[in-house]
Design an enzyme around this catalytic site. Structure first.
Site, PDB file in Angstrom:
ATOM      1  N   SER A  97       0.852  -1.198   0.000  1.00 57.49           N
ATOM      2  CA  SER A  97       0.000   0.000   0.000  1.00 57.49           C
ATOM      3  C   SER A  97       0.882   1.240   0.000  1.00 57.49           C
ATOM      4  CB  SER A  97      -0.863  -0.024   1.269  1.00 57.49           C
ATOM      5  OG  SER A  97      -1.552   1.193   1.439  1.00 57.49           O
ATOM      6  N   TYR A 102      -2.438  -0.455  10.533  1.00 56.72           N
ATOM      7  CA  TYR A 102      -2.388  -0.859   9.122  1.00 56.72           C
ATOM      8  C   TYR A 102      -1.067  -0.412   8.487  1.00 56.72           C
ATOM      9  CZ  TYR A 102      -4.024  -1.149   4.213  1.00 56.72           C
ATOM     10  OH  TYR A 102      -4.170  -1.435   2.866  1.00 56.72           O
TER      11      TYR A 102
HETATM   12  N1  LIG Z   1      -8.692  -0.828  -1.616  1.00 58.22           N
HETATM   13  C1  LIG Z   1      -7.688  -0.019  -1.344  1.00 58.22           C
HETATM   14  O1  LIG Z   1      -7.851   1.217  -1.337  1.00 58.22           O
HETATM   15  C2  LIG Z   1      -6.301  -0.575  -1.101  1.00 58.22           C
HETATM   16  C3  LIG Z   1      -5.223   0.312  -1.166  1.00 58.22           C
HETATM   17  C4  LIG Z   1      -3.924  -0.162  -0.949  1.00 58.22           C
HETATM   18  C5  LIG Z   1      -3.737  -1.496  -0.667  1.00 58.22           C
HETATM   19  N2  LIG Z   1      -4.811  -2.342  -0.600  1.00 58.22           N
HETATM   20  C6  LIG Z   1      -4.521  -3.734  -0.277  1.00 58.22           C
HETATM   21  O2  LIG Z   1      -4.999  -4.552  -1.330  1.00 58.22           O
HETATM   22  C7  LIG Z   1      -5.353  -5.841  -0.815  1.00 58.22           C
HETATM   23  C8  LIG Z   1      -6.736  -6.213  -1.300  1.00 58.22           C
HETATM   24  O3  LIG Z   1      -7.659  -5.249  -0.806  1.00 58.22           O
HETATM   25  P1  LIG Z   1      -9.083  -4.946  -1.491  1.00 58.22           P
HETATM   26  O4  LIG Z   1      -9.173  -3.489  -1.649  1.00 58.22           O
HETATM   27  O5  LIG Z   1      -9.305  -5.833  -2.647  1.00 58.22           O
HETATM   28  O6  LIG Z   1     -10.024  -5.291  -0.265  1.00 58.22           O
HETATM   29  P2  LIG Z   1     -11.150  -6.403  -0.059  1.00 58.22           P
HETATM   30  O7  LIG Z   1     -12.085  -6.392  -1.199  1.00 58.22           O
HETATM   31  O8  LIG Z   1     -11.661  -6.166   1.309  1.00 58.22           O
HETATM   32  O9  LIG Z   1     -10.322  -7.758  -0.129  1.00 58.22           O
HETATM   33  C9  LIG Z   1      -9.588  -8.279   0.914  1.00 58.22           C
HETATM   34  C10 LIG Z   1      -9.557  -9.779   0.746  1.00 58.22           C
HETATM   35  O10 LIG Z   1      -8.738 -10.356   1.755  1.00 58.22           O
HETATM   36  C11 LIG Z   1      -9.394 -11.497   2.266  1.00 58.22           C
HETATM   37  N3  LIG Z   1      -8.984 -11.716   3.641  1.00 58.22           N
HETATM   38  C12 LIG Z   1      -9.101 -10.867   4.678  1.00 58.22           C
HETATM   39  N4  LIG Z   1      -8.644 -11.436   5.807  1.00 58.22           N
HETATM   40  C13 LIG Z   1      -8.232 -12.683   5.457  1.00 58.22           C
HETATM   41  C14 LIG Z   1      -7.658 -13.762   6.165  1.00 58.22           C
HETATM   42  N5  LIG Z   1      -7.415 -13.704   7.490  1.00 58.22           N
HETATM   43  N6  LIG Z   1      -7.358 -14.904   5.490  1.00 58.22           N
HETATM   44  C15 LIG Z   1      -7.610 -14.998   4.154  1.00 58.22           C
HETATM   45  N7  LIG Z   1      -8.127 -14.001   3.442  1.00 58.22           N
HETATM   46  C16 LIG Z   1      -8.438 -12.858   4.081  1.00 58.22           C
HETATM   47  C17 LIG Z   1     -10.881 -11.182   2.161  1.00 58.22           C
HETATM   48  O11 LIG Z   1     -11.666 -12.364   2.035  1.00 58.22           O
HETATM   49  P3  LIG Z   1     -12.373 -13.107   3.277  1.00 58.22           P
HETATM   50  O12 LIG Z   1     -12.863 -12.013   4.190  1.00 58.22           O
HETATM   51  O13 LIG Z   1     -13.409 -13.921   2.636  1.00 58.22           O
HETATM   52  O14 LIG Z   1     -11.288 -13.923   3.891  1.00 58.22           O
HETATM   53  C18 LIG Z   1     -10.945 -10.382   0.874  1.00 58.22           C
HETATM   54  O15 LIG Z   1     -11.177 -11.213  -0.245  1.00 58.22           O
HETATM   55  C19 LIG Z   1      -5.211  -5.735   0.712  1.00 58.22           C
HETATM   56  O16 LIG Z   1      -3.984  -6.269   1.126  1.00 58.22           O
HETATM   57  C20 LIG Z   1      -5.244  -4.232   0.951  1.00 58.22           C
HETATM   58  O17 LIG Z   1      -4.579  -3.878   2.147  1.00 58.22           O
HETATM   59  C21 LIG Z   1      -6.081  -1.911  -0.815  1.00 58.22           C
END
Ligand SMILES: NC(=O)c1ccc[n+]([C@@H]2O[C@H](COP(=O)([O-])OP(=O)(O)OC[C@H]3O[C@@H](n4cnc5c(N)ncnc54)[C@H](OP(=O)(O)O)[C@@H]3O)[C@@H](O)[C@H]2O)c1
Length: 239
Positions: free
Chosen positions: A124, A137
């Site tokens: 991130s 975070y």
């Molecule tokens: N969206 C943003 O603005 C943003 C910005 C920078 C970085 N990121 C990073 O990008 C990545 C994906 O985020 P996203 O935006 O796509 O969010 P998201 O839609 O909330 O996806 C997060 C995924 O992680 C899974 N997850 C959470 N806890 C878990 C665990 N303990 N074991 C296995 N799976 C787990 C969730 O599935 P389940 O709950 O079904 O397990 C979900 O599919 C993350 O690492 C996030 O920090 C996001």
């Protein structure tokens, strides 16, 4: 064709990465805690689904019953809370999923990974700078970068690379949750809250999942063989 694992592949960025690799003919496995969400990602494709909690070492180890060429540690979860209000379990859970989860995934992935292998963390902009209300975070995501930069050196002689993609706010459930948090905290309508959230991005818009996927695709490519220990910012110039 490569064998690809994407953790957190049931939604958002992970879903887009998994579907992109599958569309290019790769053999893709998505892993996460919610099987129904993974199955939605897999619909109409040959993607395989595995239920796993990335904070559980035994469950993560069991995922690697056959070697992967490309391991994308994408699973993560946001926490918005000031340090002075933060219970210890919130701190520990945030580190467990965002940092320990990546460590366990990479450690298991490495065991049978051969030359040409790719370890890619979805980190991130919070890996590169801090911010109010995101201490846990940001600490976890900074840690991911320390892990990536160090592991990159350990695996270099094996012909494996280890890199991070650092997105700003991406239009996913997590990105929208950040907007909702600002709406509630500052009592603002959604459009104003979204403008505030993307205010740190010089391009003043949410990032599309496909823009993150393109960075992953590059780091996974043969052409990126000499890119190692790198943090690739996908943030419109935020950092
Ligand atoms: N969206 C943003 O603005 C943003 C910005 C920078 C970085 N990121 C990073 O990008 C990545 C994906 O985020 P996203 O935006 O796509 O969010 P998201 O839609 O909330 O996806 C997060 C995924 O992680 C899974 N997850 C959470 N806890 C878990 C665990 N303990 N074991 C296995 N799976 C787990 C969730 O599935 P389940 O709950 O079904 O397990 C979900 O599919 C993350 O690492 C996030 O920090 C996001």
């Amino acid at each position: 064709m490569s064998r690809v694992l994407v953790t957190g592949g049931g939604s958002g960025i992970g879903r887009a990465i998994a579907q992109d690799f599958a569309a290019r003919g790769h053999d893709v496995v998505v892993a996460g805690r919610t099987l129904a969400a993974l199955e939605e990602t897999a619909q109409g494709s040959a993607i395989s689904c595995r239920a796993v909690d990335v904070t559980d070492k035994a469950q993560v180890d069991a995922l690697f019953d056959a070697p992967f060429d490309i391991v994308v540690a994408n699973a993560g979860a946001g926490t918005a809370m000031r340090v002075r209000d933060m219970p210890l379990d919130v701190w520990q859970n945030t580190l467990a999923v965002n940092l320990t989860g990546v460590f366990l995934t990479f450690q298991a992935g490495l065991r049978e990974m051969g030359a040409g292998g790719r370890l890619i963390a979805i980190a991130s902009t919070a890996s590169l700078k801090g911010g109010a209300n995101i201490a846990a975070y940001a600490a976890a995501k900074h840690g991911v970068l320390g892990l990536v930069r160090s592991l990159a050196i350990e695996v270099a002689r094996d012909g494996i690379t280890c890199n991070a993609v650092c997105p700003g706010f991406v239009d996913t459930d997590m990105g929208q949750a950040a907007v909702t948090n600002v709406m509630e905290r500052l009592d603002l309508p959604r459009d104003k809250a979204e403008r505030m959230v993307v205010g740190g991005n010089p391009m003043r818009r949410m990032i599309d999942v496909d823009e993150v996927t393109a960075a992953v695709r590059f780091l996974a490519s043969h052409e990126a063989s000499m890119v190692n220990g790198h943090a690739l910012s996908v943030s419109g110039g935020e950092i």
